[in-house]
Design a protein around this motif. Structure first.
Motif, PDB file in Angstrom:
ATOM      1  N   LEU A  37     -40.503  10.635 -36.448  1.00 33.11           N
ATOM      2  CA  LEU A  37     -39.798  10.171 -35.248  1.00 33.11           C
ATOM      3  C   LEU A  37     -39.873   8.651 -35.133  1.00 33.11           C
ATOM      4  CD1 LEU A  37     -40.878  12.831 -32.574  1.00 33.11           C
ATOM      5  CD2 LEU A  37     -38.655  12.600 -33.687  1.00 33.11           C
ATOM      6  N   ALA A  38     -41.022   8.091 -35.486  1.00 36.20           N
ATOM      7  CA  ALA A  38     -41.175   6.642 -35.440  1.00 36.20           C
ATOM      8  C   ALA A  38     -40.238   5.958 -36.434  1.00 36.20           C
ATOM      9  CB  ALA A  38     -42.628   6.257 -35.741  1.00 36.20           C
ATOM     10  N   ARG A  39     -40.071   6.558 -37.608  1.00 36.70           N
ATOM     11  CA  ARG A  39     -39.150   5.991 -38.593  1.00 36.70           C
ATOM     12  C   ARG A  39     -37.712   6.029 -38.088  1.00 36.70           C
ATOM     13  NH1 ARG A  39     -39.177   5.133 -44.254  1.00 36.70           N
ATOM     14  NH2 ARG A  39     -41.351   5.773 -44.306  1.00 36.70           N
ATOM     15  N   LEU A  40     -37.344   7.124 -37.425  1.00 42.96           N
ATOM     16  CA  LEU A  40     -35.996   7.231 -36.856  1.00 42.96           C
ATOM     17  C   LEU A  40     -35.764   6.169 -35.785  1.00 42.96           C
ATOM     18  CD1 LEU A  40     -35.546  11.107 -36.486  1.00 42.96           C
ATOM     19  CD2 LEU A  40     -34.273   9.597 -38.011  1.00 42.96           C
ATOM     20  N   LEU A  41     -36.739   6.024 -34.883  1.00 43.59           N
ATOM     21  CA  LEU A  41     -36.591   5.044 -33.805  1.00 43.59           C
ATOM     22  C   LEU A  41     -36.564   3.614 -34.337  1.00 43.59           C
ATOM     23  CD1 LEU A  41     -38.966   6.623 -31.141  1.00 43.59           C
ATOM     24  CD2 LEU A  41     -36.491   6.433 -30.984  1.00 43.59           C
ATOM     25  N   ALA A  42     -37.341   3.360 -35.385  1.00 40.41           N
ATOM     26  CA  ALA A  42     -37.419   2.007 -35.926  1.00 40.41           C
ATOM     27  C   ALA A  42     -36.189   1.635 -36.748  1.00 40.41           C
ATOM     28  CB  ALA A  42     -38.674   1.861 -36.781  1.00 40.41           C
ATOM     29  N   ASP A  43     -35.656   2.611 -37.508  1.00 34.95           N
ATOM     30  CA  ASP A  43     -34.609   2.289 -38.480  1.00 34.95           C
ATOM     31  C   ASP A  43     -33.194   2.642 -38.037  1.00 34.95           C
ATOM     32  OD1 ASP A  43     -36.727   1.487 -40.005  1.00 34.95           O
ATOM     33  OD2 ASP A  43     -36.663   3.181 -41.396  1.00 34.95           O
ATOM     34  N   TYR A  44     -33.060   3.643 -37.152  1.00 35.91           N
ATOM     35  CA  TYR A  44     -31.716   4.161 -36.879  1.00 35.91           C
ATOM     36  C   TYR A  44     -31.298   4.104 -35.410  1.00 35.91           C
ATOM     37  CZ  TYR A  44     -32.369   5.932 -41.597  1.00 35.91           C
ATOM     38  OH  TYR A  44     -32.613   6.023 -42.935  1.00 35.91           O
ATOM     39  N   PHE A  45     -32.249   3.982 -34.485  1.00 34.57           N
ATOM     40  CA  PHE A  45     -31.906   3.926 -33.071  1.00 34.57           C
ATOM     41  C   PHE A  45     -32.252   2.542 -32.527  1.00 34.57           C
ATOM     42  CE2 PHE A  45     -32.480   8.399 -33.962  1.00 34.57           C
ATOM     43  CZ  PHE A  45     -31.398   8.972 -33.304  1.00 34.57           C
ATOM     44  N   PRO A  46     -31.263   1.776 -32.101  1.00 26.35           N
ATOM     45  CA  PRO A  46     -31.514   0.380 -31.685  1.00 26.35           C
ATOM     46  C   PRO A  46     -32.089   0.264 -30.275  1.00 26.35           C
ATOM     47  CG  PRO A  46     -29.195   0.891 -31.444  1.00 26.35           C
ATOM     48  CD  PRO A  46     -29.836   2.123 -32.024  1.00 26.35           C
ATOM     49  N   ILE A  47     -33.223   0.937 -30.025  1.00 23.29           N
ATOM     50  CA  ILE A  47     -33.859   0.843 -28.714  1.00 23.29           C
ATOM     51  C   ILE A  47     -34.607  -0.479 -28.626  1.00 23.29           C
ATOM     52  CG2 ILE A  47     -35.519   1.902 -27.129  1.00 23.29           C
ATOM     53  CD1 ILE A  47     -34.942   4.578 -28.450  1.00 23.29           C
ATOM     54  N   ARG A  48     -34.046  -1.396 -27.854  1.00 24.07           N
ATOM     55  CA  ARG A  48     -34.626  -2.733 -27.690  1.00 24.07           C
ATOM     56  C   ARG A  48     -34.883  -3.412 -29.034  1.00 24.07           C
ATOM     57  NH1 ARG A  48     -38.345  -4.178 -22.569  1.00 24.07           N
ATOM     58  NH2 ARG A  48     -36.951  -3.417 -20.963  1.00 24.07           N
ATOM     59  N   ARG A  49     -34.060  -3.114 -30.005  1.00 25.23           N
ATOM     60  CA  ARG A  49     -34.262  -3.687 -31.335  1.00 25.23           C
ATOM     61  C   ARG A  49     -34.225  -5.210 -31.302  1.00 25.23           C
ATOM     62  NH1 ARG A  49     -33.480  -1.607 -36.458  1.00 25.23           N
ATOM     63  NH2 ARG A  49     -32.423   0.224 -35.631  1.00 25.23           N
ATOM     64  N   ARG A  50     -33.264  -5.768 -30.538  1.00 21.06           N
ATOM     65  CA  ARG A  50     -33.155  -7.215 -30.473  1.00 21.06           C
ATOM     66  C   ARG A  50     -34.404  -7.829 -29.839  1.00 21.06           C
ATOM     67  NH1 ARG A  50     -29.114 -10.703 -31.004  1.00 21.06           N
ATOM     68  NH2 ARG A  50     -27.584  -9.014 -31.151  1.00 21.06           N
ATOM     69  N   VAL A  51     -34.932  -7.183 -28.775  1.00 21.26           N
ATOM     70  CA  VAL A  51     -36.139  -7.696 -28.114  1.00 21.26           C
ATOM     71  C   VAL A  51     -37.315  -7.670 -29.078  1.00 21.26           C
ATOM     72  CG1 VAL A  51     -37.792  -7.308 -26.246  1.00 21.26           C
ATOM     73  CG2 VAL A  51     -35.342  -7.012 -25.819  1.00 21.26           C
ATOM     74  N   VAL A  52     -37.462  -6.552 -29.811  1.00 20.66           N
ATOM     75  CA  VAL A  52     -38.583  -6.412 -30.745  1.00 20.66           C
ATOM     76  C   VAL A  52     -38.503  -7.472 -31.843  1.00 20.66           C
ATOM     77  CG1 VAL A  52     -39.649  -4.912 -32.468  1.00 20.66           C
ATOM     78  CG2 VAL A  52     -38.878  -3.951 -30.293  1.00 20.66           C
ATOM     79  N   LEU A  53     -37.317  -7.633 -32.435  1.00 22.17           N
ATOM     80  CA  LEU A  53     -37.167  -8.609 -33.516  1.00 22.17           C
ATOM     81  C   LEU A  53     -37.370 -10.031 -33.016  1.00 22.17           C
ATOM     82  CD1 LEU A  53     -34.145  -7.106 -35.490  1.00 22.17           C
ATOM     83  CD2 LEU A  53     -36.539  -7.199 -36.209  1.00 22.17           C
TER      84      LEU A  53
END
Length: 295
Positions: A37-53
């Motif tokens: 699930l963590a791999r899915l959230l990290a690689d495929y679901f952009p949940i706050r991806r911009r904030v994290v990066l």
């Protein structure tokens, strides 16, 4: 109003059912479950991806894109496992069992402060499983008061307040908190605060991971004016689920402050430096989706 209450109650029932479902899953199984699930959230679901990066680029610019991706996966694994741990902690942590799950570091200094006839301010960050730390303090006989914004759902708010207070942890409302804090400090209570909250444009601007951040001035004021030692502490997972190390990182005592710590800005910079050291040791256990760098 009727429909709003109905929806809130349905959400409350759904959350209670979800918690029950998590409690039916063993922690070992939960650890195996959250990894994909963590791999899915990290690689495929952009949940706050911009904030994290953006946070990672600001705090750790030396990381390569591959290292960033691995760290983000580990962060999501930590966050998902944290939810399971909270669901299980209320059942597993007891006066006679807590030592199976938590190891204390620098416990003599910690207990000396907690048993002293003085108020204490414990500062931590969005790191490790700070919810378990609050439960443990109450379980050991040191009820702590935490400042937090109330949930909009009054049924969930009431449920979590009951759950926390059963272990001796009490939540102070974020709005109009000053008189409550004053009462806690005057009665030599324990105040716990997340020190990495954004303080707004009028906050105290200091350096954090080499970038300017705004912190609330109140934390330093509580210590400088209330004779309340500031204790920077953390709880980190040491391996398997619900296996933690609770550590006292550093103390700023009003009676022995250095010259640099005797101002609001100096003390605020000090505890941010301590939090940065903690996070650098285990960066995957920090909430990088938390908007710390802004303004």
């Amino acid at each position: 109003m009727f429909w709003r209450n109905a929806v809130d109650y349905l959400v409350y029932l759904a959350v209670r059912c979800f918690i029950c479902a998590m409690q039916m899953i063993s922690l070992d199984s939960a650890d195996r479950l959250v990894r994909p699930l963590a791999r899915l959230l990290a690689d495929y679901f952009p949940i706050r991806r911009r904030v994290v990066l953006d946070n990672l680029k600001a705090a750790m610019p030396e990381l390569t894109p591959l290292e960033q991706r691995v760290l983000i996966r580990r962060m999501w694994r930590h966050l998902l496992l944290m939810i399971f741990e909270i669901a299980h902690a209320h059942r597993k942590l007891r006066e006679v069992t807590w030592r199976r799950y938590v190891r204390l570091v620098n416990e003599r200094r910690m207990l000396r402060l907690l048993l002293s006839d003085r108020p204490i301010q414990i500062v931590t960050g969005h790191f490790g499983n700070f919810e378990v730390a609050g439960l443990l303090l109450g379980l050991l006989g040191f009820p702590a008061f935490t400042i937090a914004r109330p949930l909009d759902n009054r049924y969930l708010q009431s449920y979590f307040l009951r759950l926390r207070s059963r272990f001796g942890q009490f939540i102070l409302p974020k709005e109009g908190v000053a008189p409550f804090v004053e009462h806690v400090l005057k009665n030599n209570g324990v105040l716990t605060v997340l020190g990495d909250q954004h303080g707004g444009p009028k906050g105290c601007w200091v350096q954090f991971f080499g970038r300017p951040v705004s912190s609330h001035k109140a934390l330093a004021v509580f210590t400088l004016t209330g004779n309340a030692p500031m204790v920077v502490s953390y709880i980190r997972r040491t391996g398997a689920a619900l296996q933690f190390e609770l550590c006292l990182q550093a103390i700023a005592d009003p009676e022995t402050l250095s010259e640099a710590q005797q101002s609001v800005k100096g003390l605020t910079q000090w505890y941010n430096d301590q939090l940065e050291q903690i996070i650098r040791r285990d960066p995957d256990q920090y909430w990088w989706l938390h908007r710390r760098f802004r303004g």
